[in-house]
Design a protein around this motif. Structure first.
Motif, short mmCIF file in Angstrom:
data_model
loop_
_atom_site.label_atom_id
_atom_site.label_comp_id
_atom_site.label_asym_id
_atom_site.label_seq_id
_atom_site.Cartn_x
_atom_site.Cartn_y
_atom_site.Cartn_z
N THR A 160 0.83 -1.20 0.00
CA THR A 160 0.00 0.00 0.00
C THR A 160 0.87 1.25 0.00
O THR A 160 0.63 2.17 -0.79
N TYR A 196 -4.90 -3.26 0.33
CA TYR A 196 -5.15 -3.21 1.78
C TYR A 196 -4.54 -4.42 2.49
O TYR A 196 -4.78 -5.57 2.13
N LEU A 209 -2.95 5.83 3.30
CA LEU A 209 -3.92 6.52 2.44
C LEU A 209 -4.16 7.93 2.95
O LEU A 209 -4.18 8.89 2.17
N MET A 246 0.90 4.01 -2.93
CA MET A 246 0.58 5.41 -2.67
C MET A 246 1.70 6.32 -3.19
O MET A 246 1.45 7.39 -3.73
N CYS A 268 -5.71 1.83 -2.48
CA CYS A 268 -5.67 1.35 -1.09
C CYS A 268 -6.58 0.13 -0.91
O CYS A 268 -6.20 -0.84 -0.24
N SER A 282 -2.87 0.48 6.51
CA SER A 282 -2.98 0.89 5.11
C SER A 282 -3.77 2.19 5.01
O SER A 282 -3.50 3.03 4.14
#
Length: 183
Positions: free
Chosen positions: A52, A97, A106, A56, A93, A102
């Motif tokens: 994650t 996850y 996010l 991101m 996400c 996570s």
């Protein structure tokens, strides 16, 4: 070389780069530095198996490249771009996850996206504080010792940058007040 050690080297490089953005006044310079930051921080997460966090950073990397290109062309990023990036981050996400942490990654990504999207460099510096707190929590969860230490140092750097900004702002106000008194 051990992947964990390599991840820790990447995080030191990335945080050093990001720390300089809080003392830069040009949005284009901030964006170009953030691109390099995202590369190293994303590699850091990838080496730690934090899918994650890595995802991101990939979204943030694309975002920063997009914003930099638009900034160079004088194009303002509208709200549709902001919301699209929020949706892309949120969907990423969902698909990557791992656990409740996570959502911390996010949250940092969404806050960071907003801070880069808007044009106020001062607000960018203020939003960096909750972003750093999120990254500290995420680093603790990942047991990334160097990331924890460097994120704390970065948080202190952000606070110093904000204090410096406040002091400079007060000096300008005092100069303006003195100039107006003479008129």
């Amino acid at each position: 070389m051990d992947l964990y050690l390599l991840s820790q080297i990447c995080v030191v490089i990335s945080i050093a780069i990001l720390g300089t953005t809080y003392f830069v006044k040009s949005k284009e310079k901030i964006l170009s530095l953030c691109v390099v930051y995202n590369i190293f921080y994303g590699i850091h997460y990838l080496l730690l198996g934090a899918v994650t966090g890595s995802c991101m950073n990939l979204v943030s990397l694309v975002r920063n490249l997009w914003f930099y290109r638009n900034s160079k062309k004088g194009i303002k990023n509208n709200e549709a771009v902001l919301y699209t990036l929020f949706i892309i981050s949120s969907v990423s996400c969902i698909f990557t996850y791992d656990d409740v942490f996570s959502l911390i990654s996010l949250t940092a990504s969404l806050l960071s996206t907003y801070s880069i999207w808007q044009d106020n460099v001062k607000l960018y510096k203020f939003i960096a504080i909750p972003v750093s707190i999120c990254f500290i929590i995420y680093a603790i969860h990942l047991k990334s010792v160097v990331a924890i230490i460097t994120e704390v140092v970065l948080l202190i750097t952000e606070i110093i940058a904000i204090i410096k900004l406040h002091v400079e702002s007060r000096k300008v106000n005092i100069l303006l007040d003195n100039a107006l008194e003479k008129v």
